[in-house]
Scaffold this motif. Structure first.
Motif, PDB file in Angstrom:
ATOM      1  N   GLY A 126       0.817  -1.217   0.000  1.00  0.00           N
ATOM      2  CA  GLY A 126       0.000   0.000   0.000  1.00  0.00           C
ATOM      3  C   GLY A 126       0.847   1.261   0.000  1.00  0.00           C
ATOM      4  O   GLY A 126       0.537   2.236  -0.693  1.00  0.00           O
ATOM      5  N   GLY A 127       1.937   1.243   0.768  1.00  0.00           N
ATOM      6  CA  GLY A 127       2.802   2.420   0.845  1.00  0.00           C
ATOM      7  C   GLY A 127       3.493   2.723  -0.471  1.00  0.00           C
ATOM      8  O   GLY A 127       3.602   3.890  -0.870  1.00  0.00           O
ATOM      9  N   VAL A 128       3.962   1.684  -1.151  1.00  0.00           N
ATOM     10  CA  VAL A 128       4.633   1.879  -2.437  1.00  0.00           C
ATOM     11  C   VAL A 128       3.655   2.437  -3.473  1.00  0.00           C
ATOM     12  O   VAL A 128       3.968   3.390  -4.205  1.00  0.00           O
ATOM     13  N   ILE A 129       2.461   1.871  -3.518  1.00  0.00           N
ATOM     14  CA  ILE A 129       1.445   2.359  -4.471  1.00  0.00           C
ATOM     15  C   ILE A 129       1.104   3.828  -4.179  1.00  0.00           C
ATOM     16  O   ILE A 129       1.049   4.664  -5.084  1.00  0.00           O
ATOM     17  N   TYR A 130       0.908   4.133  -2.909  1.00  0.00           N
ATOM     18  CA  TYR A 130       0.548   5.495  -2.515  1.00  0.00           C
ATOM     19  C   TYR A 130       1.680   6.477  -2.841  1.00  0.00           C
ATOM     20  O   TYR A 130       1.427   7.616  -3.258  1.00  0.00           O
ATOM     21  N   SER A 131       2.922   6.041  -2.670  1.00  0.00           N
ATOM     22  CA  SER A 131       4.054   6.935  -2.930  1.00  0.00           C
ATOM     23  C   SER A 131       4.153   7.301  -4.406  1.00  0.00           C
ATOM     24  O   SER A 131       4.539   8.420  -4.744  1.00  0.00           O
ATOM     25  N   TYR A 132       3.805   6.373  -5.285  1.00  0.00           N
ATOM     26  CA  TYR A 132       3.841   6.668  -6.719  1.00  0.00           C
ATOM     27  C   TYR A 132       2.642   7.507  -7.162  1.00  0.00           C
ATOM     28  O   TYR A 132       2.754   8.346  -8.053  1.00  0.00           O
ATOM     29  N   ARG A 133       1.497   7.297  -6.534  1.00  0.00           N
ATOM     30  CA  ARG A 133       0.272   7.965  -6.985  1.00  0.00           C
ATOM     31  C   ARG A 133       0.035   9.305  -6.308  1.00  0.00           C
ATOM     32  O   ARG A 133      -0.554  10.205  -6.913  1.00  0.00           O
ATOM     33  N   ASN A 134       0.466   9.448  -5.042  1.00  0.00           N
ATOM     34  CA  ASN A 134       0.090  10.642  -4.287  1.00  0.00           C
ATOM     35  C   ASN A 134       1.255  11.435  -3.714  1.00  0.00           C
ATOM     36  O   ASN A 134       1.357  12.636  -3.939  1.00  0.00           O
ATOM     37  N   ALA A 135       2.107  10.779  -2.935  1.00  0.00           N
ATOM     38  CA  ALA A 135       3.164  11.506  -2.229  1.00  0.00           C
ATOM     39  C   ALA A 135       4.432  10.665  -2.199  1.00  0.00           C
ATOM     40  O   ALA A 135       4.482   9.621  -1.535  1.00  0.00           O
ATOM     41  N   ALA A 136       5.459  11.132  -2.906  1.00  0.00           N
ATOM     42  CA  ALA A 136       6.705  10.368  -3.016  1.00  0.00           C
ATOM     43  C   ALA A 136       7.365  10.134  -1.669  1.00  0.00           C
ATOM     44  O   ALA A 136       7.991   9.089  -1.445  1.00  0.00           O
ATOM     45  N   ILE A 137       7.228  11.085  -0.741  1.00  0.00           N
ATOM     46  CA  ILE A 137       7.910  10.974   0.553  1.00  0.00           C
ATOM     47  C   ILE A 137       7.410   9.774   1.351  1.00  0.00           C
ATOM     48  O   ILE A 137       8.094   9.287   2.262  1.00  0.00           O
ATOM     49  N   VAL A 138       6.222   9.264   1.015  1.00  0.00           N
ATOM     50  CA  VAL A 138       5.681   8.091   1.704  1.00  0.00           C
ATOM     51  C   VAL A 138       6.594   6.877   1.509  1.00  0.00           C
ATOM     52  O   VAL A 138       6.639   5.985   2.351  1.00  0.00           O
ATOM     53  N   ALA A 139       7.365   6.861   0.422  1.00  0.00           N
ATOM     54  CA  ALA A 139       8.315   5.767   0.205  1.00  0.00           C
ATOM     55  C   ALA A 139       9.319   5.699   1.343  1.00  0.00           C
ATOM     56  O   ALA A 139       9.729   4.608   1.756  1.00  0.00           O
ATOM     57  N   PHE A 140       9.725   6.875   1.854  1.00  0.00           N
ATOM     58  CA  PHE A 140      10.635   6.867   3.006  1.00  0.00           C
ATOM     59  C   PHE A 140       9.931   6.357   4.255  1.00  0.00           C
ATOM     60  O   PHE A 140      10.543   5.682   5.091  1.00  0.00           O
ATOM     61  N   CYS A 141       8.650   6.647   4.388  1.00  0.00           N
ATOM     62  CA  CYS A 141       7.880   6.116   5.528  1.00  0.00           C
ATOM     63  C   CYS A 141       7.853   4.589   5.478  1.00  0.00           C
ATOM     64  O   CYS A 141       7.940   3.918   6.517  1.00  0.00           O
ATOM     65  N   VAL A 142       7.731   4.025   4.262  1.00  0.00           N
ATOM     66  CA  VAL A 142       7.782   2.573   4.101  1.00  0.00           C
ATOM     67  C   VAL A 142       9.169   2.057   4.482  1.00  0.00           C
ATOM     68  O   VAL A 142       9.305   1.013   5.127  1.00  0.00           O
ATOM     69  N   TYR A 143      10.200   2.790   4.086  1.00  0.00           N
ATOM     70  CA  TYR A 143      11.580   2.430   4.460  1.00  0.00           C
ATOM     71  C   TYR A 143      11.719   2.393   5.982  1.00  0.00           C
ATOM     72  O   TYR A 143      12.339   1.475   6.538  1.00  0.00           O
ATOM     73  N   GLN A 144      11.136   3.382   6.662  1.00  0.00           N
ATOM     74  CA  GLN A 144      11.169   3.408   8.128  1.00  0.00           C
ATOM     75  C   GLN A 144      10.459   2.185   8.706  1.00  0.00           C
ATOM     76  O   GLN A 144      10.946   1.552   9.651  1.00  0.00           O
ATOM     77  N   ALA A 145       9.311   1.858   8.131  1.00  0.00           N
ATOM     78  CA  ALA A 145       8.539   0.715   8.627  1.00  0.00           C
ATOM     79  C   ALA A 145       9.315  -0.586   8.454  1.00  0.00           C
ATOM     80  O   ALA A 145       9.367  -1.418   9.371  1.00  0.00           O
TER      81      ALA A 145
ATOM     82  N   VAL B 104      12.885   2.084  -4.877  1.00  0.00           N
ATOM     83  CA  VAL B 104      11.652   2.860  -5.068  1.00  0.00           C
ATOM     84  C   VAL B 104      11.917   4.334  -4.792  1.00  0.00           C
ATOM     85  O   VAL B 104      11.500   5.218  -5.566  1.00  0.00           O
ATOM     86  N   ILE B 105      12.601   4.617  -3.684  1.00  0.00           N
ATOM     87  CA  ILE B 105      12.922   6.002  -3.324  1.00  0.00           C
ATOM     88  C   ILE B 105      13.751   6.659  -4.430  1.00  0.00           C
ATOM     89  O   ILE B 105      13.473   7.793  -4.855  1.00  0.00           O
ATOM     90  N   PHE B 106      14.755   5.941  -4.902  1.00  0.00           N
ATOM     91  CA  PHE B 106      15.634   6.492  -5.930  1.00  0.00           C
ATOM     92  C   PHE B 106      14.873   6.741  -7.232  1.00  0.00           C
ATOM     93  O   PHE B 106      15.076   7.767  -7.899  1.00  0.00           O
ATOM     94  N   SER B 107      13.987   5.822  -7.600  1.00  0.00           N
ATOM     95  CA  SER B 107      13.219   6.001  -8.833  1.00  0.00           C
ATOM     96  C   SER B 107      12.290   7.201  -8.730  1.00  0.00           C
ATOM     97  O   SER B 107      12.151   7.985  -9.688  1.00  0.00           O
ATOM     98  N   LEU B 108      11.658   7.380  -7.565  1.00  0.00           N
ATOM     99  CA  LEU B 108      10.785   8.539  -7.360  1.00  0.00           C
ATOM    100  C   LEU B 108      11.577   9.836  -7.382  1.00  0.00           C
ATOM    101  O   LEU B 108      11.094  10.868  -7.869  1.00  0.00           O
ATOM    102  N   PHE B 109      12.777   9.775  -6.849  1.00  0.00           N
ATOM    103  CA  PHE B 109      13.645  10.950  -6.876  1.00  0.00           C
ATOM    104  C   PHE B 109      13.975  11.354  -8.315  1.00  0.00           C
ATOM    105  O   PHE B 109      13.928  12.534  -8.670  1.00  0.00           O
TER     106      PHE B 109
ATOM    107  N   MET C  17       6.921  12.002   7.502  1.00  0.00           N
ATOM    108  CA  MET C  17       8.113  11.302   7.970  1.00  0.00           C
ATOM    109  C   MET C  17       8.048  11.022   9.467  1.00  0.00           C
ATOM    110  O   MET C  17       8.422   9.941   9.921  1.00  0.00           O
ATOM    111  N   LEU C  18       7.552  11.992  10.218  1.00  0.00           N
ATOM    112  CA  LEU C  18       7.430  11.798  11.669  1.00  0.00           C
ATOM    113  C   LEU C  18       6.357  10.757  11.992  1.00  0.00           C
ATOM    114  O   LEU C  18       6.517   9.959  12.921  1.00  0.00           O
TER     115      LEU C  18
END
Length: 444
Positions: free
Chosen positions: A13-32, A59-64, A135-136
């Motif tokens: 869910g986090g990866v899909i959301y990061s591509y569709r809505n907010a790229a920074i969510v990919a880092f939240c997935v990394y944290q998880a 994923v983070i790098f591709s979004l970047f 991120m927080l």
């Protein structure tokens, strides 16, 4: 089963959301993923043995790359903490050429370099205060999950919890250090959120995190939380920049926090915390708080002979030459149990100076953010920065008793400081300059 379901839900869910809505969510997935650490969990054998963190980094790098033009405004060199972090990691690589254990040093220097690169990329992806909040939230969510896991496992090694560590901190004390800063953050969001449902979520997360620290019986984490939360509450009580009824709310938080702490704390935890003030001589086979001070003295003497440091695990190698002959434990090859002395023995006086400059610049950036936000009358953002400072202070206190020079969490906090400085000071000043330039001049 519930852990596996949560893991895959967050991952997919986090990866899909990061591509569709907010790229920074990919880092939240990394944290998880960092906190889930499936390879060491009891449920880990029921999921494919893959490098999930590497996948998320891709994923983070591709979004970047996809959004590169959007991130060009965020200059890494304009963030003082990241500048010092880059110089420090460069010094760590220079040390490789005269390290005691060059192969091990190269391995951990590579890990260190990867961590700094990831944090630099994520820093450039932060474009708004909503990104900072996300991120927080990710930090708090990861800490909640691993605290829930500790709750499930319970004390499985006497009066301690073992086998619940993270990738870069396999012991339970390292885990306690990683989650301790989030208690200040949960306190902040529990206060500023308007929805009762949201307040309840952060309160529940805070209860689980506090319970995990108590179960782990980490004295360093306890001291860190005490200082960090006190720092935040001090601002709530004493700052002239405040909301209505703020002091009353702060006093209520103190009462509820003390009540909750007394309820959660058991005899084992209370006994261990009392041990902080006890002066126990290191005369037997047990490692105690007093033994650690002997390690620190030995590290200081070692640095006089090796002022440039000798790389990864320098202290472990030379310790027997500098430890007193009082007992057998002080003659064993042991870790120095302090980040300050870890830095000193690995990269010398210069490395320690750079490390201190990195921490000081992060603190100074956060303080500058407070000044700017107070001037702009942004009270919620102001106290969010205070909470980040409280969490930062919590980790600094905790790492005084642990080897955490290359800890992921430390560089998350450094990146948070750099990101809020960029959003609230650098970019804010740029917007003000643009508005001033575009403002029509009076014609007389």
């Amino acid at each position: 089963m519930i852990s596996i379901l949560i893991f895959y839900s967050v991952l997919i869910g986090g990866v899909i959301y990061s591509y569709r809505n907010a790229a920074i969510v990919a880092f939240c997935v990394y944290q998880a993923v960092y906190f889930f650490n499936p390879a060491t969990r009891w449920w880990g054998q029921q999921v494919p043995d893959l490098s999930y963190s590497f996948f998320i980094v891709l994923v983070i790098f591709s979004l970047f790359l996809i959004n590169y033009k959007k991130y060009k405004e965020n200059k890494i060199l304009k963030a003082p903490p990241l500048r010092w972090a880059i110089i420090l990691v460069a010094l760590y690589w220079v040390t490789y050429f005269y390290a005691v254990f060059p192969e091990y040093h190269a391995e951990f220097a590579t890990f260190y370099l990867k961590s700094i690169i990831i944090m630099a990329i994520v820093y450039k992806m932060v474009c708004s205060h909503e990104d900072i909040n996300k991120m927080l939230y990710g930090f708090i969510f990861g800490a909640w999950y691993v605290s829930f896991y500790v709750f499930q496992v319970g004390r499985n090694s006497g009066n301690r919890v073992e086998g619940v560590g993270l990738v870069d901190s396999p012991d339970a004390n390292g885990l306690a250090a990683a989650i301790a800063p989030t208690l200040v953050l949960t306190l902040h969001y529990m206060w500023v959120k308007k929805s009762l449902f949201q307040k309840a979520l952060f309160a529940i997360a805070g209860i689980f995190i506090a319970n995990a620290i108590i179960l782990i019986n980490s004295r360093g984490a306890f001291l860190g939380v005490l200082v960090g939360v006190s720092f935040y509450l001090f601002f709530m009580l004493s700052s002239s920049f405040k909301k209505a009824h703020q002091k009353k709310i702060a006093m209520l938080i103190v009462v509820l926090g003390l009540s909750g702490g007394i309820y959660l704390a058991d005899d084992d935890f209370i006994s261990r915390i009392k041990g902080i003030s006890e002066q126990i001589e290191a005369k037997d086979e047990r490692e105690t708080g007093a033994t650690r001070t002997l390690y620190w003295v030995a590290a200081w003497e070692m640095a006089k002979d090796y002022p440039l440091g000798e790389g990864y695990r320098t202290f472990n190698y030379y310790a027997p030459l500098y430890m007193p002959d009082t007992n057998s434990i002080t003659k064993k090859s042991r870790s120095v149990h302090s980040t300050w002395f870890e830095v000193l023995t690995e990269v010398g006086y210069l490395g320690l100076a750079l490390f201190l400059l990195m921490l000081f610049s992060a603190w100074r950036c956060l303080s500058q953010c407070r000044t700017q936000l107070k001037r702009q009358n942004k009270i919620d953002e102001y106290y969010k920065v205070v909470a980040i400072q409280g969490g930062f202070l919590t980790f600094i206190i905790t790492m005084t008793f642990l080897n955490r020079m290359r800890a992921e969490i430390l560089y998350w906090l450094i990146m948070f400081a750099a990101a809020v400085y960029n959003i609230y000071v650098v970019r804010s000043a740029s917007r003000e300059d643009n508005q001033s330039t575009n403002r029509p001049k009076d014609v007389t």
